[in-house]
Design a protein around this motif. Structure first.
Motif, PDB file in Angstrom:
ATOM      1  N   VAL A   1       0.847  -1.190   0.000  1.00 55.83           N
ATOM      2  CA  VAL A   1       0.000   0.000   0.000  1.00 55.83           C
ATOM      3  C   VAL A   1       0.885   1.243   0.000  1.00 55.83           C
ATOM      4  CG1 VAL A   1      -1.779   1.283   1.262  1.00 55.83           C
ATOM      5  CG2 VAL A   1      -1.795  -1.222   1.272  1.00 55.83           C
ATOM      6  N   ARG A   2       0.539   2.216  -0.836  1.00 58.07           N
ATOM      7  CA  ARG A   2       1.249   3.485  -0.867  1.00 58.07           C
ATOM      8  C   ARG A   2       0.423   4.543  -0.140  1.00 58.07           C
ATOM      9  NH1 ARG A   2       3.228   5.754  -6.200  1.00 58.07           N
ATOM     10  NH2 ARG A   2       0.985   5.793  -6.622  1.00 58.07           N
ATOM     11  N   ASN A   3       1.063   5.271   0.757  1.00 55.89           N
ATOM     12  CA  ASN A   3       0.340   6.304   1.491  1.00 55.89           C
ATOM     13  C   ASN A   3      -0.206   7.382   0.576  1.00 55.89           C
ATOM     14  OD1 ASN A   3      -0.230   6.252   4.302  1.00 55.89           O
ATOM     15  ND2 ASN A   3       1.957   6.102   4.728  1.00 55.89           N
ATOM     16  N   ALA A   4       0.491   7.633  -0.540  1.00 58.23           N
ATOM     17  CA  ALA A   4      -0.006   8.632  -1.492  1.00 58.23           C
ATOM     18  C   ALA A   4      -1.365   8.225  -2.052  1.00 58.23           C
ATOM     19  CB  ALA A   4       1.000   8.814  -2.629  1.00 58.23           C
ATOM     20  N   ASP A   5      -1.557   6.930  -2.288  1.00 55.70           N
ATOM     21  CA  ASP A   5      -2.842   6.451  -2.795  1.00 55.70           C
ATOM     22  C   ASP A   5      -3.930   6.572  -1.732  1.00 55.70           C
ATOM     23  OD1 ASP A   5      -1.659   5.808  -5.211  1.00 55.70           O
ATOM     24  OD2 ASP A   5      -1.230   3.742  -4.619  1.00 55.70           O
ATOM     25  N   VAL A   6      -3.566   6.276  -0.483  1.00 53.42           N
ATOM     26  CA  VAL A   6      -4.543   6.407   0.609  1.00 53.42           C
ATOM     27  C   VAL A   6      -4.944   7.860   0.777  1.00 53.42           C
ATOM     28  CG1 VAL A   6      -4.943   6.036   3.074  1.00 53.42           C
ATOM     29  CG2 VAL A   6      -3.616   4.363   1.769  1.00 53.42           C
ATOM     30  N   ASP A   7      -3.953   8.761   0.712  1.00 49.66           N
ATOM     31  CA  ASP A   7      -4.253  10.195   0.836  1.00 49.66           C
ATOM     32  C   ASP A   7      -5.152  10.678  -0.301  1.00 49.66           C
ATOM     33  OD1 ASP A   7      -2.744  10.440   3.133  1.00 49.66           O
ATOM     34  OD2 ASP A   7      -0.911  11.018   2.064  1.00 49.66           O
ATOM     35  N   ALA A   8      -5.050  10.007  -1.457  1.00 48.58           N
ATOM     36  CA  ALA A   8      -5.876  10.379  -2.613  1.00 48.58           C
ATOM     37  C   ALA A   8      -7.281   9.795  -2.534  1.00 48.58           C
ATOM     38  CB  ALA A   8      -5.201   9.935  -3.908  1.00 48.58           C
ATOM     39  N   GLY A   9      -7.569   9.054  -1.466  1.00 50.43           N
ATOM     40  CA  GLY A   9      -8.917   8.538  -1.269  1.00 50.43           C
ATOM     41  C   GLY A   9      -9.117   7.069  -1.586  1.00 50.43           C
ATOM     42  N   GLN A  10      -8.065   6.366  -1.998  1.00 48.71           N
ATOM     43  CA  GLN A  10      -8.207   4.948  -2.303  1.00 48.71           C
ATOM     44  C   GLN A  10      -8.218   4.121  -1.013  1.00 48.71           C
ATOM     45  OE1 GLN A  10      -5.557   3.399  -5.313  1.00 48.71           O
ATOM     46  NE2 GLN A  10      -5.467   5.369  -6.373  1.00 48.71           N
ATOM     47  N   GLN A  11      -9.186   3.205  -0.915  1.00 48.30           N
ATOM     48  CA  GLN A  11      -9.264   2.313   0.232  1.00 48.30           C
ATOM     49  C   GLN A  11      -8.820   0.917  -0.187  1.00 48.30           C
ATOM     50  OE1 GLN A  11     -12.957   2.240   2.350  1.00 48.30           O
ATOM     51  NE2 GLN A  11     -12.880   4.380   2.920  1.00 48.30           N
ATOM     52  N   PRO A  12      -7.883   0.320   0.540  1.00 47.97           N
ATOM     53  CA  PRO A  12      -7.404  -1.014   0.160  1.00 47.97           C
ATOM     54  C   PRO A  12      -8.457  -2.089   0.384  1.00 47.97           C
ATOM     55  CG  PRO A  12      -6.463  -0.367   2.261  1.00 47.97           C
ATOM     56  CD  PRO A  12      -7.198   0.842   1.735  1.00 47.97           C
ATOM     57  N   CYS A  13      -8.473  -3.067  -0.507  1.00 44.42           N
ATOM     58  CA  CYS A  13      -9.370  -4.214  -0.381  1.00 44.42           C
ATOM     59  C   CYS A  13      -8.532  -5.481  -0.367  1.00 44.42           C
ATOM     60  CB  CYS A  13     -10.365  -4.244  -1.543  1.00 44.42           C
ATOM     61  SG  CYS A  13     -11.511  -5.648  -1.460  1.00 44.42           S
ATOM     62  N   LEU A  14      -8.610  -6.234   0.695  1.00 42.63           N
ATOM     63  CA  LEU A  14      -7.888  -7.494   0.842  1.00 42.63           C
ATOM     64  C   LEU A  14      -8.825  -8.638   0.468  1.00 42.63           C
ATOM     65  CD1 LEU A  14      -6.189  -6.686   4.244  1.00 42.63           C
ATOM     66  CD2 LEU A  14      -4.952  -7.152   2.128  1.00 42.63           C
ATOM     67  N   ARG A  15      -8.480  -9.381  -0.581  1.00 44.44           N
ATOM     68  CA  ARG A  15      -9.314 -10.496  -1.039  1.00 44.44           C
ATOM     69  C   ARG A  15      -8.705 -11.809  -0.564  1.00 44.44           C
ATOM     70  NH1 ARG A  15      -9.091  -6.581  -4.944  1.00 44.44           N
ATOM     71  NH2 ARG A  15     -11.098  -5.796  -5.687  1.00 44.44           N
ATOM     72  N   LEU A  16      -9.345 -12.439   0.385  1.00 46.40           N
ATOM     73  CA  LEU A  16      -8.827 -13.679   0.958  1.00 46.40           C
ATOM     74  C   LEU A  16      -8.791 -14.793  -0.082  1.00 46.40           C
ATOM     75  CD1 LEU A  16     -10.771 -13.569   4.335  1.00 46.40           C
ATOM     76  CD2 LEU A  16      -8.298 -13.289   4.066  1.00 46.40           C
ATOM     77  N   ARG A  17      -7.772 -15.633  -0.012  1.00 47.67           N
ATOM     78  CA  ARG A  17      -7.610 -16.751  -0.939  1.00 47.67           C
ATOM     79  C   ARG A  17      -6.838 -17.859  -0.234  1.00 47.67           C
ATOM     80  NH1 ARG A  17      -2.537 -17.340  -1.645  1.00 47.67           N
ATOM     81  NH2 ARG A  17      -1.116 -15.574  -1.622  1.00 47.67           N
ATOM     82  N   PRO A  18      -6.890 -19.077  -0.767  1.00 53.33           N
ATOM     83  CA  PRO A  18      -6.111 -20.176  -0.176  1.00 53.33           C
ATOM     84  C   PRO A  18      -4.610 -19.905  -0.278  1.00 53.33           C
ATOM     85  CG  PRO A  18      -7.823 -21.020  -1.625  1.00 53.33           C
ATOM     86  CD  PRO A  18      -7.775 -19.536  -1.857  1.00 53.33           C
ATOM     87  N   ILE A  19      -3.875 -20.395   0.685  1.00 50.01           N
ATOM     88  CA  ILE A  19      -2.426 -20.245   0.679  1.00 50.01           C
ATOM     89  C   ILE A  19      -1.824 -21.130  -0.411  1.00 50.01           C
ATOM     90  CG2 ILE A  19      -1.820 -22.071   2.317  1.00 50.01           C
ATOM     91  CD1 ILE A  19      -0.075 -19.839   3.727  1.00 50.01           C
ATOM     92  N   THR A  20      -0.710 -20.713  -0.987  1.00 42.16           N
ATOM     93  CA  THR A  20      -0.060 -21.437  -2.075  1.00 42.16           C
ATOM     94  C   THR A  20       1.358 -21.824  -1.685  1.00 42.16           C
ATOM     95  OG1 THR A  20       0.951 -19.517  -3.166  1.00 42.16           O
ATOM     96  CG2 THR A  20      -1.374 -19.994  -3.691  1.00 42.16           C
ATOM     97  N   PRO A  21       1.994 -22.744  -2.435  1.00 40.35           N
ATOM     98  CA  PRO A  21       3.357 -23.172  -2.097  1.00 40.35           C
ATOM     99  C   PRO A  21       4.396 -22.055  -2.125  1.00 40.35           C
ATOM    100  CG  PRO A  21       2.327 -24.742  -3.585  1.00 40.35           C
ATOM    101  CD  PRO A  21       1.413 -23.556  -3.526  1.00 40.35           C
TER     102      PRO A  21
END
Length: 269
Positions: free
Chosen positions: A232-252
């Motif tokens: 995540v870049r703080n510049a993007d957060v300051d610009a109003g972007q909210q991060p979205c974490l998409r859960l998925r199965p773990i991989t090797p």
């Protein structure tokens, strides 16, 4: 999305190139797992991956989100945790078994990545009962409502199953391992609010641990059901972007998540 690699980074390559890189790194990771007590040999890893040494470390980071050395350290700590819990080997022998010649270096690395010292970790299942764990955990859940300073607001999405505790944390030291800078726990997918690091770029990670995990396994080894992570870049957060974490199965090719759970709730944010 791979554990650390962002969707933006993935889009920078053609699908066939991304698949080829993932397969190459998977071969290198398999070798690390099989030879975890051996010194790191980048020339050999690059040969196994069929990638030039010059490009190998960059490609490895794109796929796994970390360096070969750090990945190997996580593999070693994972094995050390297993030996500490399931054998009576002295800590010095555990240290040698996982490739360290110095007990001091082993203990320092273990504490940095696991959050507890080797002996403290070995004693954890005996010292933390269900009531203590529950109180600590829900204190950590409540932390999301008392964030001080700059805030990071985002969302966790993903498959409806399994159900579990979702640990969300930020990491400001280059890799999403060790004790997080800030974090919280969700009981369902949805929005979160935590303290935001001040660094220009940081990692954000979510780990789902199933409700069905037994207490001894839960406090000692974090039985991960699903994962998600972003740079995540703080510049993007300051610009109003909210991060979205998409859960998925773990991989090797995901680095082992070796943090011991007691290191999380004891420091709510």
């Amino acid at each position: 999305m791979n554990l650390i690699k962002t969707e933006l980074a993935a889009a920078a390559h053609r699908p066939d190139t991304v698949e080829a890189y993932q397969a190459s790194v998977a071969r290198a990771v398999r070798h690390l797992r099989e030879q975890l007590a051996e010194p790191l040999d980048l020339d050999r890893l690059a040969e196994i991956a069929a990638i030039s040494k010059y490009h190998f470390v960059r490609v490895f980071d794109q796929v796994t989100g970390t360096t070969p050395q750090h990945f190997l350290s996580c593999l070693r700590m994972q094995r050390a945790k297993e030996l500490l819990l399931n054998s009576k080997l002295p800590i010095t022998e555990v240290c040698l078994e996982v490739g360290y010649s110095s007990l001091g270096s082993f203990s320092t690395t273990f504490r940095q990545l696991v959050g507890l010292g080797p002996q403290e970790f070995r004693d954890t299942p005996r010292k933390l009962d269900a009531m203590q764990f529950s109180k600590a955990l829900f204190g950590f859940v409540a932390a999301r409502y008392r964030v001080r300073g700059p805030r990071l607001v985002g969302e966790v999405t993903g498959p409806a199953r399994p159900k579990g505790f979702i640990f969300v944390g930020t990491f400001n030291k280059g890799v999403p391992q060790g004790i997080p800078y800030s974090g919280t726990v969700l009981l369902t997918r949805g929005s979160f609010r935590i303290k935001r690091p001040v660094e220009p770029e940081f990692y954000l990670m979510a780990v789902l641990v199933p409700f069905t995990a037994d207490l001894k396994t839960l406090v000692a080894t974090l039985p991960v059901g699903l994962v998600a992570s972003l740079r995540v870049r703080n510049a993007d957060v300051d610009a109003g972007q909210q991060p979205c974490l998409r859960l998925r199965p773990i991989t090797p090719t995901d680095p082992p998540i070796v943090l011991a759970l007691p290191a999380l709730p004891l420091k709510p944010y």
